[in-house]
Design an enzyme around this catalytic site. Structure first.
Site, PDB file in Angstrom:
ATOM      1  N   CYS A  40      10.351  10.493  -2.699  1.00 10.37           N
ATOM      2  CA  CYS A  40       9.027  10.245  -3.276  1.00 10.37           C
ATOM      3  C   CYS A  40       8.427  11.521  -3.857  1.00 10.37           C
ATOM      4  CB  CYS A  40       8.114   9.651  -2.208  1.00 10.37           C
ATOM      5  SG  CYS A  40       6.434   9.455  -2.770  1.00 10.37           S
ATOM      6  N   LYS A  48       7.318  11.253 -11.058  1.00 12.46           N
ATOM      7  CA  LYS A  48       7.302  10.154 -12.028  1.00 12.46           C
ATOM      8  C   LYS A  48       5.892   9.911 -12.547  1.00 12.46           C
ATOM      9  CE  LYS A  48       6.313   6.285 -10.560  1.00 12.46           C
ATOM     10  NZ  LYS A  48       6.874   5.144  -9.920  1.00 12.46           N
ATOM     11  N   HIS A 432     -20.033  -4.297 -13.539  1.00 11.00           N
ATOM     12  CA  HIS A 432     -20.042  -4.477 -14.979  1.00 11.00           C
ATOM     13  C   HIS A 432     -20.353  -3.178 -15.700  1.00 11.00           C
ATOM     14  CE1 HIS A 432     -20.416  -6.874 -18.598  1.00 11.00           C
ATOM     15  NE2 HIS A 432     -21.532  -6.211 -18.887  1.00 11.00           N
ATOM     16  N   GLU A 437     -13.972  -6.889 -12.881  1.00 11.66           N
ATOM     17  CA  GLU A 437     -14.932  -7.962 -12.593  1.00 11.66           C
ATOM     18  C   GLU A 437     -14.370  -9.340 -12.938  1.00 11.66           C
ATOM     19  OE1 GLU A 437     -18.610  -8.045 -14.970  1.00 11.66           O
ATOM     20  OE2 GLU A 437     -17.608  -6.844 -16.490  1.00 11.66           O
TER      21      GLU A 437
HETATM   22  C1  LIG Z   1      12.294   7.221  -9.551  1.00 14.77           C
HETATM   23  C2  LIG Z   1      11.615   6.623  -8.342  1.00 14.77           C
HETATM   24  C3  LIG Z   1      10.293   6.277  -8.413  1.00 14.77           C
HETATM   25  C4  LIG Z   1       9.651   5.735  -7.308  1.00 14.77           C
HETATM   26  N1  LIG Z   1       8.338   5.394  -7.415  1.00 14.77           N
HETATM   27  C5  LIG Z   1       7.703   4.851  -6.365  1.00 14.77           C
HETATM   28  C6  LIG Z   1       6.322   4.525  -6.449  1.00 14.77           C
HETATM   29  O1  LIG Z   1       5.687   4.695  -7.495  1.00 14.77           O
HETATM   30  N2  LIG Z   1       5.720   4.016  -5.352  1.00 14.77           N
HETATM   31  C7  LIG Z   1       6.387   3.812  -4.181  1.00 14.77           C
HETATM   32  O2  LIG Z   1       5.785   3.370  -3.213  1.00 14.77           O
HETATM   33  N3  LIG Z   1       7.707   4.105  -4.079  1.00 14.77           N
HETATM   34  C8  LIG Z   1       8.371   4.623  -5.138  1.00 14.77           C
HETATM   35  N4  LIG Z   1       9.688   4.948  -5.026  1.00 14.77           N
HETATM   36  C9  LIG Z   1      10.389   4.645  -3.753  1.00 14.77           C
HETATM   37  C10 LIG Z   1      10.137   5.734  -2.726  1.00 14.77           C
HETATM   38  O3  LIG Z   1      10.456   6.984  -3.269  1.00 14.77           O
HETATM   39  C11 LIG Z   1      10.962   5.441  -1.475  1.00 14.77           C
HETATM   40  O4  LIG Z   1      10.664   4.147  -1.024  1.00 14.77           O
HETATM   41  C12 LIG Z   1      10.677   6.435  -0.367  1.00 14.77           C
HETATM   42  O5  LIG Z   1      10.920   7.754  -0.785  1.00 14.77           O
HETATM   43  C13 LIG Z   1      11.527   6.098   0.861  1.00 14.77           C
HETATM   44  O6  LIG Z   1      11.349   7.074   1.854  1.00 14.77           O
HETATM   45  P1  LIG Z   1      12.506   7.354   2.912  1.00 14.77           P
HETATM   46  O7  LIG Z   1      11.934   8.364   3.843  1.00 14.77           O
HETATM   47  O8  LIG Z   1      13.018   6.086   3.446  1.00 14.77           O
HETATM   48  O9  LIG Z   1      13.692   7.995   2.081  1.00 14.77           O
HETATM   49  P2  LIG Z   1      13.741   9.338   1.239  1.00 14.77           P
HETATM   50  O10 LIG Z   1      12.413   9.715   0.721  1.00 14.77           O
HETATM   51  O11 LIG Z   1      14.839   9.148   0.246  1.00 14.77           O
HETATM   52  O12 LIG Z   1      14.143  10.453   2.289  1.00 14.77           O
HETATM   53  C14 LIG Z   1      15.400  10.516   2.891  1.00 14.77           C
HETATM   54  C15 LIG Z   1      15.734  11.973   3.126  1.00 14.77           C
HETATM   55  O13 LIG Z   1      16.852  12.053   3.999  1.00 14.77           O
HETATM   56  C16 LIG Z   1      17.652  13.170   3.607  1.00 14.77           C
HETATM   57  N5  LIG Z   1      18.998  12.933   4.147  1.00 14.77           N
HETATM   58  C17 LIG Z   1      19.870  11.960   3.808  1.00 14.77           C
HETATM   59  N6  LIG Z   1      20.973  12.025   4.593  1.00 14.77           N
HETATM   60  C18 LIG Z   1      20.773  13.066   5.447  1.00 14.77           C
HETATM   61  C19 LIG Z   1      21.544  13.616   6.510  1.00 14.77           C
HETATM   62  N7  LIG Z   1      22.730  13.087   6.862  1.00 14.77           N
HETATM   63  N8  LIG Z   1      21.062  14.680   7.164  1.00 14.77           N
HETATM   64  C20 LIG Z   1      19.841  15.229   6.826  1.00 14.77           C
HETATM   65  N9  LIG Z   1      19.075  14.728   5.833  1.00 14.77           N
HETATM   66  C21 LIG Z   1      19.531  13.654   5.168  1.00 14.77           C
HETATM   67  C22 LIG Z   1      17.573  13.150   2.082  1.00 14.77           C
HETATM   68  O14 LIG Z   1      17.849  14.421   1.544  1.00 14.77           O
HETATM   69  C23 LIG Z   1      16.120  12.716   1.852  1.00 14.77           C
HETATM   70  O15 LIG Z   1      15.273  13.833   1.676  1.00 14.77           O
HETATM   71  C24 LIG Z   1      10.366   5.523  -6.102  1.00 14.77           C
HETATM   72  C25 LIG Z   1      11.715   5.866  -6.032  1.00 14.77           C
HETATM   73  C26 LIG Z   1      12.337   6.414  -7.139  1.00 14.77           C
HETATM   74  C27 LIG Z   1      13.787   6.790  -7.038  1.00 14.77           C
END
Ligand SMILES: Cc1cc2nc3c(=O)[nH]c(=O)nc-3n(C[C@H](O)[C@H](O)[C@H](O)COP(=O)(O)OP(=O)(O)OC[C@H]3O[C@@H](n4cnc5c(N)ncnc54)[C@H](O)[C@@H]3O)c2cc1C
Length: 456
Positions: A40, A48, A432, A437
């Site tokens: 994110c 984004k 308004h 609205e």
């Molecule tokens: C282009 C794009 C635009 C988006 N826009 C929106 C939006 O406008 N609004 C919205 O609500 N959502 C949006 N999303 C979705 C949102 O980004 C995700 O839903 C959110 O980031 C999920 O969080 P998470 O913690 O599950 O995963 P992530 O944020 O992906 O975090 C997972 C982390 O785990 C780490 N990791 C993975 N494997 C390992 C490991 N084995 N050991 C240590 N670290 C590891 C990764 O490096 C990563 O940093 C968007 C996604 C994308 C790709």
């Protein structure tokens, strides 16, 4: 055991979980292999949205003419935007890390993988933990076509050195349509190629249709009912994209926005006995517990509703449940969401098609030129829609395509979570003059859907 809780992944879900659990007094360790804040903050929602904002300024300069401004649009400087975005993201990274530090969690900047159900290899260290949370997120995928590696995915789009002059985006999910708006708004010739007759599969049909019209008016070239067949590279770097309808496009950038998959490879989940579902996502129950009772999975790695606020809510709920003496679950019903297309969409609850399956429902739909564009002259319609349960008068769905739709939808989501009826909307006084609205002045029923026909 070294830790009460170990969190794998420092994205939206993991950081929230680790921080709250540490705040409850648990001994917490958290591993992040790439960047704090995860998708994110670094390669998702936040950068984004900065890019969408950048893309909107060009149109705003054009719109200003109708209001008496003499603003020449000029050229856009891509490196300035990327540098400003990178600076802000670096600041946010620091905040995420500091929050964990201040809460007392031990931070590991390393990859983690299972050795056994309570043991993890984290970088060079081997650690043990009473409970483990998997919050590793997902990654973009490419279609299986010749030359797929000649295209980029969303992760790469944030680090392009220059703005491509001609772009072909494959896929019209929210990421595809958002980047179509970004590239078109910044001045690139932009093609959007998608398999369905309309963009944004799964969204309300009227919003999909309305967005397709807006995108076309914004200069985006739409290729519905079309799939990519191959990509080849010309000596000057041009990508030649062959499409299923026999069209051949020469572009500078092919962008695959064709889906995402959970990050499970390399975790050695078999060593822990954690089960995966058919698409490779970790299977969890309503408490976010995996097939192993002391191992939990939250956020995108479970591939249910892949949104940041869902991921953070899940992280918070797991921490409260395990260490805060406040057991609770996260409801995925009526989760509001937005598409930051140009113009954007805000939506909560059922689409008209879903409501029709649920039972008889009344549909209220309005379509109008927003105030600003009566003067700017821009061809752009706003659409607003309420779907009402014919039997209970409860609002089942609210949808809007138009400027500020995401901001407006957050408030409507609260009303829906609270169980608001159409009568509640009707007795609410409007603000308004706003577009919002309209949601409290919709009186003329457009149609009834569902089995029985209910008189208006
Ligand atoms: C282009 C794009 C635009 C988006 N826009 C929106 C939006 O406008 N609004 C919205 O609500 N959502 C949006 N999303 C979705 C949102 O980004 C995700 O839903 C959110 O980031 C999920 O969080 P998470 O913690 O599950 O995963 P992530 O944020 O992906 O975090 C997972 C982390 O785990 C780490 N990791 C993975 N494997 C390992 C490991 N084995 N050991 C240590 N670290 C590891 C990764 O490096 C990563 O940093 C968007 C996604 C994308 C790709």
């Amino acid at each position: 055991m070294d830790f009460d809780l170990f969190v794998i992944g420092g994205g939206s879900a993991g950081v929230r979980c680790g921080r709250i659990a540490a705040g409850h007094g648990a001994r917490v360790g958290i591993a992040e292999e790439r960047f704090w804040g995860g998708t994110c903050v670094n390669i998702g929602c936040v950068p984004k949205k900065f890019m969408v904002m950048a893309a909107e300024y060009g149109a705003a300069a054009e719109d200003a003419a109708g209001f008496g401004w003499n603003i020449a649009k000029g050229a856009h400087d891509w490196p300035t935007l990327i540098a400003a975005k990178d600076k802000e993201i670096a600041r946010l990274n620091g905040i995420y890390k500091r929050l964990l530090d201040q809460a007392g969690a031990r931070i590991f900047e390393a990859r983690a993988r299972f050795i056994d159900p309570h043991t993890l290899q984290v970088g060079d260290e081997r650690i043990t933990a009473e409970r483990i949370v998997i919050a590793t997120g997902g990654h973009p995928t490419r279609p299986d076509i010749p030359g797929a590696d000649l295209g980029i995915v969303s992760d790469d789009a944030f680090y392009l050195e220059k703005l491509p002059k001609r772009v072909a985006i494959i896929g019209s999910g929210y990421i595809g349509v958002e980047f179509a708006g970004i590239f078109a708004g910044l001045g690139a010739e932009t093609h959007l190629i998608y398999r369905q007759p309309m963009p944004l599969r799964g969204f309300d049909q009227d919003m999909r249709l309305g967005l397709a019209e807006c995108m076309q008016a914004f200069g985006i070239i739409l290729h519905p009912d079309t799939t990519p067949e191959s990509v080849t590279e010309q000596p000057d770097g041009t990508r030649t994209l062959a499409l299923s309808d026999l069209t051949v496009l020469d572009v500078d950038l092919v962008f695959f926005a064709t889906g995402r998959a959970p990050n499970v490879a390399g975790l050695n989940l078999q060593a822990a006995g954690v089960e995966l579902g058919k698409q490779g996502a970790i299977v969890v129950d309503a408490n976010l517990t995996t097939s192993v009772p002391h191992i939990f999975a939250i956020g995108d790695v479970t591939d249910r509703l892949n949104l940041t606020p869902v991921a953070t809510a899940e992280g918070h709920a797991v921490a409260d449940t395990l260490f805060g003496g406040k057991p609770r679950m996260v409801s995925l019903k009526n989760v509001p969401t937005a598409v930051f297309s140009i113009p954007p969409i805000g939506t909560v609850g059922m689409t008209e098609a879903e409501a029709a399956e649920h039972g008889p429902a009344k549909v209220f739909l309005t379509r109008f030129t927003p105030m600003r564009h009566n003067i700017s002259g821009r061809h752009r319609k706003t659409l607003m829609k309420l779907i009402v349960d014919a039997a209970t008068d409860k609002i089942l769905g609210a949808h809007m395509l138009g400027e500020d739709a995401p901001e407006i939808m957050q408030g409507l989501a609260i009303a829906m979570i609270a169980g608001a009826t159409k009568a509640d909307f009707d007795r609410t006084i409007g603000i308004h003059p706003t577009a919002a609205e309209e949601f409290v002045t919709l009186r003329t029923q457009t149609r009834v859907v569902g089995e029985a026909v209910v008189p208006g």
